[in-house]
Each structure stands twice: as C-alpha cells, then as structure tokens.
Design a protein around this motif. Sequence first.
Motif, PDB file in Angstrom:
ATOM      1  N   UNK A   9       0.981  -1.176  -0.091  1.00 50.89           N
ATOM      2  CA  UNK A   9      -0.063  -0.033  -0.101  1.00 50.89           C
ATOM      3  C   UNK A   9       0.962   1.045   0.066  1.00 50.89           C
ATOM      4  N   UNK A  10       1.748   1.210   0.984  1.00 52.72           N
ATOM      5  CA  UNK A  10       2.725   2.465   0.950  1.00 52.72           C
ATOM      6  C   UNK A  10       3.676   2.660  -0.356  1.00 52.72           C
ATOM      7  N   UNK A  11       3.969   1.408  -0.879  1.00 51.05           N
ATOM      8  CA  UNK A  11       4.753   1.602  -2.250  1.00 51.05           C
ATOM      9  C   UNK A  11       3.721   2.116  -3.479  1.00 51.05           C
ATOM     10  N   UNK A  12       2.432   1.632  -3.516  1.00 45.05           N
ATOM     11  CA  UNK A  12       1.464   2.227  -4.509  1.00 45.05           C
ATOM     12  C   UNK A  12       1.329   3.771  -4.221  1.00 45.05           C
ATOM     13  N   UNK A  13       1.327   4.205  -3.010  1.00 43.89           N
ATOM     14  CA  UNK A  13       1.284   5.625  -2.737  1.00 43.89           C
ATOM     15  C   UNK A  13       2.337   6.519  -3.471  1.00 43.89           C
ATOM     16  N   UNK A  14       3.556   5.887  -3.619  1.00 48.22           N
ATOM     17  CA  UNK A  14       4.726   6.559  -4.063  1.00 48.22           C
ATOM     18  C   UNK A  14       5.095   6.515  -5.519  1.00 48.22           C
ATOM     19  N   UNK A  15       4.109   5.671  -6.291  1.00 43.33           N
ATOM     20  CA  UNK A  15       4.115   5.594  -7.573  1.00 43.33           C
ATOM     21  C   UNK A  15       4.245   7.000  -8.384  1.00 43.33           C
ATOM     22  N   UNK A  16       3.326   7.655  -8.216  1.00 44.44           N
ATOM     23  CA  UNK A  16       3.486   9.147  -8.576  1.00 44.44           C
ATOM     24  C   UNK A  16       4.806   9.965  -8.720  1.00 44.44           C
ATOM     25  N   UNK A  17       5.018   9.978  -7.338  1.00 45.04           N
ATOM     26  CA  UNK A  17       6.443  10.690  -7.149  1.00 45.04           C
ATOM     27  C   UNK A  17       7.626   9.813  -7.842  1.00 45.04           C
ATOM     28  N   UNK A  18       7.583   8.645  -7.806  1.00 44.71           N
ATOM     29  CA  UNK A  18       8.720   8.051  -8.750  1.00 44.71           C
ATOM     30  C   UNK A  18       8.614   8.230 -10.100  1.00 44.71           C
ATOM     31  N   UNK A  19       7.402   8.371 -10.761  1.00 45.69           N
ATOM     32  CA  UNK A  19       7.221   8.722 -12.194  1.00 45.69           C
ATOM     33  C   UNK A  19       7.788  10.025 -12.280  1.00 45.69           C
ATOM     34  N   UNK A  20       7.590  11.108 -11.438  1.00 45.64           N
ATOM     35  CA  UNK A  20       7.837  12.433 -11.603  1.00 45.64           C
ATOM     36  C   UNK A  20       9.385  12.481 -11.305  1.00 45.64           C
ATOM     37  N   UNK A  21      10.019  11.860 -10.653  1.00 49.39           N
ATOM     38  CA  UNK A  21      11.517  11.802 -10.693  1.00 49.39           C
ATOM     39  C   UNK A  21      12.101  11.217 -11.727  1.00 49.39           C
ATOM     40  N   UNK A  22      11.551  10.143 -12.050  1.00 50.58           N
ATOM     41  CA  UNK A  22      11.996   9.367 -13.229  1.00 50.58           C
ATOM     42  C   UNK A  22      12.052  10.284 -14.511  1.00 50.58           C
ATOM     43  N   UNK A  23      11.091  10.861 -14.410  1.00 52.74           N
ATOM     44  CA  UNK A  23      10.726  11.784 -15.947  1.00 52.74           C
ATOM     45  C   UNK A  23      12.042  13.038 -15.906  1.00 52.74           C
ATOM     46  N   UNK A  24      12.402  13.351 -14.766  1.00 56.89           N
ATOM     47  CA  UNK A  24      13.421  14.237 -14.605  1.00 56.89           C
ATOM     48  C   UNK A  24      14.742  13.690 -15.020  1.00 56.89           C
ATOM     49  N   UNK A  25      14.938  12.421 -14.762  1.00 57.44           N
ATOM     50  CA  UNK A  25      16.135  11.687 -15.118  1.00 57.44           C
ATOM     51  C   UNK A  25      16.268  11.331 -16.577  1.00 57.44           C
ATOM     52  N   UNK A  26      15.158  10.729 -16.988  1.00 57.92           N
ATOM     53  CA  UNK A  26      15.179  10.083 -18.287  1.00 57.92           C
ATOM     54  C   UNK A  26      15.014  11.094 -19.336  1.00 57.92           C
ATOM     55  N   UNK A  27      15.607  10.706 -20.682  1.00 59.71           N
ATOM     56  CA  UNK A  27      15.284  11.552 -21.876  1.00 59.71           C
ATOM     57  C   UNK A  27      13.973  11.464 -22.289  1.00 59.71           C
ATOM     58  N   UNK A  28      13.178  10.372 -22.115  1.00 63.64           N
ATOM     59  CA  UNK A  28      11.981  10.138 -22.912  1.00 63.64           C
ATOM     60  C   UNK A  28      10.977   9.415 -21.924  1.00 63.64           C
ATOM     61  N   UNK A  29       9.822   9.693 -22.056  1.00 59.87           N
ATOM     62  CA  UNK A  29       8.588   9.411 -21.070  1.00 59.87           C
ATOM     63  C   UNK A  29       8.803   7.537 -21.078  1.00 59.87           C
ATOM     64  N   UNK A  30       8.925   6.988 -22.262  1.00 54.13           N
ATOM     65  CA  UNK A  30       9.372   5.557 -22.164  1.00 54.13           C
ATOM     66  C   UNK A  30      10.516   5.020 -21.149  1.00 54.13           C
ATOM     67  N   UNK A  31      11.405   5.766 -21.542  1.00 55.87           N
ATOM     68  CA  UNK A  31      12.664   5.291 -20.448  1.00 55.87           C
ATOM     69  C   UNK A  31      12.137   5.529 -19.162  1.00 55.87           C
ATOM     70  N   UNK A  32      11.501   6.861 -18.559  1.00 57.11           N
ATOM     71  CA  UNK A  32      11.115   6.939 -17.340  1.00 57.11           C
ATOM     72  C   UNK A  32      10.308   5.774 -16.925  1.00 57.11           C
ATOM     73  N   UNK A  33       9.288   5.332 -17.757  1.00 58.13           N
ATOM     74  CA  UNK A  33       8.385   4.182 -17.179  1.00 58.13           C
ATOM     75  C   UNK A  33       9.050   3.141 -17.229  1.00 58.13           C
ATOM     76  N   UNK A  34      10.105   2.659 -18.011  1.00 54.22           N
ATOM     77  CA  UNK A  34      10.777   1.503 -17.592  1.00 54.22           C
ATOM     78  C   UNK A  34      11.722   1.602 -16.420  1.00 54.22           C
ATOM     79  N   UNK A  35      12.365   2.863 -16.004  1.00 50.83           N
ATOM     80  CA  UNK A  35      13.011   2.827 -14.718  1.00 50.83           C
ATOM     81  C   UNK A  35      12.005   2.659 -13.492  1.00 50.83           C
ATOM     82  N   UNK A  36      10.867   3.271 -13.745  1.00 51.85           N
ATOM     83  CA  UNK A  36       9.965   3.154 -12.317  1.00 51.85           C
ATOM     84  C   UNK A  36       9.514   1.640 -12.356  1.00 51.85           C
TER      85      UNK A  36
END
Length: 178
Positions: A9-36
């Motif tokens: 449950x706690x992990x699921x609540x963190x998914x939006x934060x992980x996606x936002x952070x991954x999008x700042x790191x990755x060059x493309x949204x697909x790469x960010x999704x793979x990271x998450x």
Amino acid sequence: MASREEFDWMLAAEIPHLRRYARTLAAHPAEADDLVQDCLERAMRKWRLWRGTARLRSWLFRMLHRLYLNRRRDGRHHDATVPLEVVAEPTASGNAGPAQLEVRDTMRALQTLPVAQREAIVLLAIDDLSYEEAAWVLEIPVGTLRSRLSRGREQLRALGESAAPVSEAEAPNLRRVK
C-alpha cells in the motif's frame, strides 16, 4: 517493520513521485516508465531490506537513482527507440491558462539544466525531501547538494529573466554613466 500488505500500500502511494523523479532523469517518457517499472520490481523483491525507520520515498528514490546510473553507465539509454508521437510536441490548445503555460515553461527550463542540478531541484523543491535525504539518495555530501541546488536555481532564474518580456513600464530606469 511493516507487513507485506502494508508495504504494498505504501509502495503504491509512492508511484506518482517515482514517475515524476524518473521523468526528470530520463530523456524520454518511455525510458522513465521503464525505470519506474524496474524500481518497483526491485522494491517488491527486496521489501524486507527496507527499514521502517527511514522514509520509503527516500529508499525508493535511491533505488531509482542507482538504476538510472547503471543504465547510463551500461549505455542502455541510448538504444531505446522512441515513437515519433512521443517526441512530437502536442499543439497548444486555446484553453491553456497562464498557470499551465508557466508550468510548461518551467518544466522546459528545468530540462535544460544539467542532470545533477535538475536532480537536486526536483528532490528538494518538488518531492519535498530534506537536504540529508536528498544527499543520501544521490550519494553525495550535503554541501555538494547545496552547491548544485544553488547553481541550478541561478540558471533557472537567468532563463526566466531572459524569456520574460519586459514592458517599458516594468523596465528599470537606468541613467547613463560616462
């Protein structure tokens, strides 16, 4: 220590934060999704290693950051092909308000920063980590984090000033000095 169900449950609540952070790191949204996806998979596999004393978000961000560094080192991020519709910028709609345009411009400016400065700004200003937590995630001293944050903010400020049109009424009244 949390049970597996509580952890999920706690992990699921963190998914939006992980996606936002991954999008700042990755060059493309697909790469960010793979990271998450990889981060979530690893977190679910190693959930017992998380100590309930630390914030789950910090633990996950560090995991995501390490995955990003590993991919970058291995060169896997260059091999990803991205469909044209992902790269193409959507057309501006007539109903976008000033706040939406400002957020869009800020995100574009943020993407122009070096990754190290972008990470510092995102972790501290957007994801609300403390200086100590952000330094732990990035595996750098707090002083280095503060330096990156300062340089990043300075660059964003400069980009904002150069992009903002100045009307004659807002222009500073300067006198000529010989």
